[in-house]
Design a protein around this motif. Structure first.
Motif, PDB file in Angstrom:
ATOM      1  N   LYS A  90      68.130  32.991   1.277  1.00 41.04           N
ATOM      2  CA  LYS A  90      68.284  31.823   0.024  1.00 41.04           C
ATOM      3  C   LYS A  90      67.486  30.714   0.600  1.00 41.04           C
ATOM      4  CE  LYS A  90      72.429  33.805  -2.228  1.00 41.04           C
ATOM      5  NZ  LYS A  90      72.304  35.424  -1.450  1.00 41.04           N
ATOM      6  N   ASN A  91      67.777  30.477   2.092  1.00 38.26           N
ATOM      7  CA  ASN A  91      67.216  29.218   2.492  1.00 38.26           C
ATOM      8  C   ASN A  91      65.804  29.392   3.328  1.00 38.26           C
ATOM      9  OD1 ASN A  91      67.703  30.670   4.653  1.00 38.26           O
ATOM     10  ND2 ASN A  91      68.615  29.397   5.778  1.00 38.26           N
ATOM     11  N   LYS A  93      61.486  29.962   2.553  1.00 34.56           N
ATOM     12  CA  LYS A  93      60.428  29.421   1.862  1.00 34.56           C
ATOM     13  C   LYS A  93      59.326  30.403   1.724  1.00 34.56           C
ATOM     14  CE  LYS A  93      57.608  25.287   1.197  1.00 34.56           C
ATOM     15  NZ  LYS A  93      57.603  23.936   1.543  1.00 34.56           N
ATOM     16  N   GLU A 111      60.957  31.691  -9.135  1.00 32.22           N
ATOM     17  CA  GLU A 111      61.678  30.427  -9.712  1.00 32.22           C
ATOM     18  C   GLU A 111      63.114  31.063 -10.399  1.00 32.22           C
ATOM     19  OE1 GLU A 111      58.683  29.778 -12.581  1.00 32.22           O
ATOM     20  OE2 GLU A 111      57.341  28.352 -11.072  1.00 32.22           O
ATOM     21  N   GLY A 114      65.695  31.008  -7.527  1.00 26.48           N
ATOM     22  CA  GLY A 114      65.880  29.953  -7.053  1.00 26.48           C
ATOM     23  C   GLY A 114      65.417  29.761  -5.224  1.00 26.48           C
ATOM     24  N   ARG A 115      64.336  30.655  -5.013  1.00 26.73           N
ATOM     25  CA  ARG A 115      63.741  30.535  -3.741  1.00 26.73           C
ATOM     26  C   ARG A 115      62.697  29.835  -3.514  1.00 26.73           C
ATOM     27  NH1 ARG A 115      67.497  33.972  -3.693  1.00 26.73           N
ATOM     28  NH2 ARG A 115      67.725  35.659  -2.340  1.00 26.73           N
ATOM     29  N   GLU A 116      62.693  28.587  -2.742  1.00 29.64           N
ATOM     30  CA  GLU A 116      61.460  27.561  -2.634  1.00 29.64           C
ATOM     31  C   GLU A 116      60.345  28.338  -2.320  1.00 29.64           C
ATOM     32  OE1 GLU A 116      60.684  23.630   0.016  1.00 29.64           O
ATOM     33  OE2 GLU A 116      62.448  24.695   0.287  1.00 29.64           O
ATOM     34  N   HIS A 117      59.394  27.820  -2.817  1.00 33.27           N
ATOM     35  CA  HIS A 117      57.848  28.378  -2.657  1.00 33.27           C
ATOM     36  C   HIS A 117      56.697  27.690  -2.961  1.00 33.27           C
ATOM     37  CE1 HIS A 117      59.248  28.827  -7.071  1.00 33.27           C
ATOM     38  NE2 HIS A 117      57.738  28.712  -7.346  1.00 33.27           N
ATOM     39  N   VAL A 118      55.506  27.770  -2.553  1.00 30.50           N
ATOM     40  CA  VAL A 118      54.323  27.171  -2.933  1.00 30.50           C
ATOM     41  C   VAL A 118      53.420  28.470  -3.141  1.00 30.50           C
ATOM     42  CG1 VAL A 118      54.865  25.208  -1.212  1.00 30.50           C
ATOM     43  CG2 VAL A 118      53.767  27.266  -0.275  1.00 30.50           C
ATOM     44  N   ASP A 140      52.509  23.872   6.658  1.00 28.87           N
ATOM     45  CA  ASP A 140      53.861  23.864   6.569  1.00 28.87           C
ATOM     46  C   ASP A 140      54.519  24.943   7.207  1.00 28.87           C
ATOM     47  OD1 ASP A 140      56.026  23.982   5.097  1.00 28.87           O
ATOM     48  OD2 ASP A 140      55.328  24.118   2.975  1.00 28.87           O
ATOM     49  N   ASP A 142      57.629  25.217   7.418  1.00 25.15           N
ATOM     50  CA  ASP A 142      59.066  25.904   6.849  1.00 25.15           C
ATOM     51  C   ASP A 142      58.409  27.012   5.907  1.00 25.15           C
ATOM     52  OD1 ASP A 142      60.406  23.606   7.603  1.00 25.15           O
ATOM     53  OD2 ASP A 142      59.961  22.244   5.649  1.00 25.15           O
TER      54      ASP A 142
END
Length: 395
Positions: A90-91, A93, A111, A114-118, A140, A142
């Protein structure tokens, strides 16, 4: 096993060939395997599940002992979501490498999760390359995971996953591969390409029928996946732990689909495994592409990037060419093709996988020739903008 020895399915009973990236045309033996009912808790079916998992792991070649296989009920997209939710904490990226609809579907899934992504979005035509992936990872720190599509079937691009893998692990990150439409025909050997997990489906290059996908992942990643998933039914760790303890699926399995898939796996082995299956698909592609080009059609991609899974062709600029009419004419002649998914120009796709050989593909070309004649299309060449877009890839 020679292609000439295969029991290639025939549309003579009213079934057209499915020139799609799956579901696809299956053998009579695969269809026949679904005529028996199985008890999902019975020992015979548990043995079938164990054989299925072992045979899939064997396709990885040397190094497969570091992995385990987890079948997952549902379509391929179910299995992709299960992989992303279970192996990305969950944390975490994520860097998603997208060049078509299925890369963007992973973006949409992340999305929802709720996972951070680029996103590195290459559009419809271009593959992600190792150097640009390396630069993003350098900039990046992270980013913990990279998601790559092995074969992007919206365009037919076979992405350079080995090149991508090298830079991902040089940067100390983890790679997840969506090999939905490639596994079983394109090598993904554990000793040659590093990845933490990959996902595919029963109704693709193994030539089974729809009903489940499967995740093949490193055992240590499976251990670490506990409590990552947002979902009860799509929790890969929970499914894996339950299967290893009881030999059973957690929830009702698609028993007939499993029986059909085992028959398909045995046929896959007899054909020569990944090399044999991939070789037939490549011959299908080469014969079909050569014939279509003789008719005047142009491929979206240069030969370098053409996959043996599905090929995208530009629609002719001739005003008499209407895709819906072309589709119906091809279907009436025994072949179901696939609409295009490009955003800039009109296109259509022709699959190379399933129970078809090069002789069938010659018939595909003959059917396309007849369809053009019936439509009054004298020139199958695409509009100038299509060739301009293709030139971007060559450069």
């Amino acid at each position: 096993m020679a292609v000439s020895d295969l029991r290639i399915a025939s549309p003579k009973l009213g079934e057209p060939y499915l020139l799609t990236p799956g579901p696809l045309t299956t053998s009579y033996a695969v269809k026949q395997a679904m005529l028996k009912d199985w008890g999902s808790w019975d020992g015979d079916f548990r043995a079938m599940t164990a054989e299925l998992r072992k045979r899939l792991l064997d396709l990885l070649g040397p190094g497969s002992d570091e992995f385990d296989c987890v079948p997952m009920q549902g379509s391929g997209t179910f299995a992709v979501e299960a992989m992303l939710a279970s192996f990305i904490p969950k944390n975490g990226k994520v860097l998603v490498l997208a060049n078509g609809a299925y890369g963007m579907r992973s973006v949409e899934t992340l999305e929802y999760l709720g996972r951070e992504h680029v996103v590195l979005n290459k559009g419809d035509y271009l593959p992600p390359r190792g150097e640009e992936v390396a630069n993003i990872l350098l900039e990046d720190p992270d980013i913990t995971h990279v998601v790559a599509i092995h074969c992007e079937t919206s365009s037919g691009i076979l992405n350079p996953v080995e090149e991508i893998s090298e830079v991902v692990y040089a940067a100390g990150r983890k790679l997840l591969i969506d090999s939905m439409s490639a596994f079983g025909a394109i090598p993904l050997e554990a000793s040659q390409i590093r990845y933490e997990a990959m996902v595919s489906s029963a109704n693709k290059c193994i030539e089974g029928v729809p009903g489940f996908g499967f995740i093949i992942a490193r055992k240590d990643e499976l251990e670490d996946a506990r409590n990552n998933s947002h979902s009860l039914s799509l929790d890969v760790h929970a499914q894996w732990a339950h299967m290893n303890k009881s030999g059973q699926w957690r929830f009702t399995p698609p028993t007939h689909v499993v029986a059909a898939f085992l028959e398909a796996l045995r046929a896959h082995e007899l054909e020569g495994g990944v090399a044999g299956r991939g070789g037939r698909y490549k011959r299908n592609r080469d014969v079909m592409v050569a014939g279509m080009r003789e008719l005047g059609f142009e491929t979206l991609l240069d030969n370098r990037w053409l996959s043996p899974i599905i090929v995208t062709f530009f629609c002719p600029t001739d005003p008499n060419f209407v895709f819906d009419r072309f589709y119906e004419l091809m279907k009436n002649k025994g072949f179901i093709i696939y609409p295009g998914k490009l955003t800039v120009v009109d296109s259509f796709r022709v699959g190379c996988i399933g129970q078809m050989d090069e002789h069938v593909m010659r018939n595909v070309v003959a059917a396309a020739r007849e369809a053009l004649e019936e439509m009054g299309v004298s020139d199958a060449s695409p509009p100038a903008i299509a060739l301009e877009e293709r030139a971007k890839l060559a450069s």
